[in-house]
Design an enzyme around this catalytic site. Sequence first.
Site, short mmCIF file in Angstrom:
data_model
loop_
_atom_site.label_atom_id
_atom_site.label_comp_id
_atom_site.label_asym_id
_atom_site.label_seq_id
_atom_site.Cartn_x
_atom_site.Cartn_y
_atom_site.Cartn_z
N GLU A 1 0.81 -1.22 0.00
CA GLU A 1 0.00 0.00 0.00
C GLU A 1 0.84 1.27 0.00
O GLU A 1 0.52 2.24 -0.69
CB GLU A 1 -0.96 0.02 1.20
CG GLU A 1 -2.11 -0.97 1.11
CD GLU A 1 -1.75 -2.36 1.61
OE1 GLU A 1 -0.58 -2.57 2.01
OE2 GLU A 1 -2.63 -3.23 1.61
N HIS B 1 -10.48 -4.24 10.08
CA HIS B 1 -11.05 -4.15 8.72
C HIS B 1 -12.22 -3.18 8.68
O HIS B 1 -13.08 -3.27 7.81
CB HIS B 1 -11.51 -5.53 8.24
CG HIS B 1 -10.38 -6.43 7.87
ND1 HIS B 1 -9.51 -6.92 8.80
CD2 HIS B 1 -9.96 -6.93 6.67
CE1 HIS B 1 -8.61 -7.69 8.19
NE2 HIS B 1 -8.87 -7.69 6.91
#
Lengths: 325, 348
Positions: free
Chosen positions: A61, A130
Amino acid sequence: MATKQMTLAEAVVDAIRLSFADDPSVAMIWLPLFGIGPHRHVAEPLRRQFADRVLLPTTSELGIAGIAVGAAMAGARPIVPFSMASFMFRAWDVIVQEAAVARHMSGGRTKVPVVFHALQGVLPGAGAQHVLSPQALLWHAPGLEIVLPSTPADAKGLFRRAIQSDNPTVVLNHGKLLGIEGPVDTGDYALPFGRAALRRKGSDATIVALSYQVHAALEAAETLSLEGIEVEIVDPRTLVPLDRTAILESVAKTGRLVVVDEGPLSCSAASEIAAIVAEEGFESLVAPIARVTRLDAPVAHSPALEESILPNPARIAAAVRRLLA
Amino acid sequence: MLGTQDMTNGGLNPDRPLSVLGRMLLVRRFEEKVLDLWAGGAFTGHFHVAIGHEATAVGAMCALSASDLIFSNHRNHGHVIGRGAAPAGALAEILGRAAGLLGGRGGTFHLADPALGMPHTSALVGASAALAAGAAYGARLTRRGGVSVGFIGDAALGEGIVLEAMTLARQWSLPVIFICEDNRRQAVSAAGADDTDAPGDGPPDLVALPRALGILGMTVDGGDVSAVRDIVGAAHRHCMEGSGPVFVEAKVPLWPGNEDQWPEPVTGSTDLSDAFAAPPTRRDHADWYASRDPVLRYCRHLLRTGDVTESDIIDLDQEVQTTIGAAAAEALASDFPPPQSALDEIFA
């Protein structure tokens, strides 16, 4: 104007498809746009149709975000989907310290037209890693545009605008909204940033709600209406820029304000909006401002615990009743 | 903005030794002026100077094209001046003046010159590697073409972003050159501030890391301007052929003044006559003058080959010092940005 029923996920894909077709500088780094849930296949056609402008990365990322920002500085308009907002944190440094500051740091000479997309909000059973709602943290990095759509039509028009924008823009769609359906203009259109939508008219209290919580607020409004309480619902749609006028005008009319967001309470987007109204609209208020947010706790896996810390229609309705008591 | 710019590396002619030497001297005298200005309180805050890095900076610029995009780092003055930025605009930027290259918003840490293909200088260790890789992609996508360059230091190889950027650059065959200026000096050493034992702790050849990722890695004497020019030129051709990326480890001499966290002018104002005869061996930092200083090295080389005379060098240096003196005067006389402009240029 031709309209079609679309899910929010389909509307986002429509916006990206139109952008790819319209502008050869649009590119996409292929992380899962809609996560790994039931809507994951909706994005697939983009990958095939625009294969020459879709980059397949490793799971990196930070590197991906850095590359996207560099590409934007060289004239590309990259789209970076982080899947779940939790994964953005790996790229946080680049988002808040490169993308957000580059224009200012260069005295306006360098632009960064990058779009970061992430799914924000709690999804059932996802646990603590998450489910993040990073809107307030992003708001704390001047230089980023922050978009929080609540309907398919808005999701399309705002995403289209995000890609056209010369500023770094973060689009946060709620994971629970990917499947909601609504009428969407099938043509090419962009919605302006900084224009709130009035989702419901009412005179007793104003609810400012973001993203998925707009729907929770609408549900609360139905319940309250049966009790004779009519609330007005303002959906800012973008936090940066923020339509302060729409919020202040509504509060001027109703005299009461409840702000609803899914980020944890302290220093939340709800807190900032409450502070703005306290500073700029105090004379309109006939009751204290209420915030309905996630409580200041990590999200637990157990459904019983998860539910206990989230905003929901009952909690929103209760907050409105308290202001009217 | 102060000064004038020339789009072709600011008039640098790689084939004229005096032009190359002039640019190296410009960097050196610029940095000496920066040290003076800081000592005199003309600007505040931490800063880094590129003394010892002149051969790498100017050698690389000799090999790059005007259309290439360059991403520097916290130790950027050599890259920016080497690229041809106006010294007055660069000094004004360091002094926080409105006429600076970036309107006074970047300063020493973020010195860049977007008009010369340096859009943004990140002072966050290793970011330049990812930004350059991205710019390489952006330039390819938009058919701007060319190569992108990310300058990093040796400590940047401890950063995840560099390893991620190199992995992705290799995966996507991006035309990017990572130039690692290895001075064996972690910008902020892991061992703590002012710990001079830290340098030298790294692996002997940093180039092993990119090679392990499948990237062509080359090592060069970063104190030799001609060698740097040749190797960056080779890397540039490799990228232009579509075979990129490339990693160049330039082993740069650590200037003694960079041994502490705050640069100290421990070698004083450079005396070019040290290149004309053997410098005295009994003074402090004798090996710096004798063999490590890249500016003196290049002077000696040019004298040996007969390309220049001692008086050529003295005249050139006079010219450079006049330029820098005038640039500093111009920068010091220029205005600060109005306070209310602090909120300008945050959004388009």
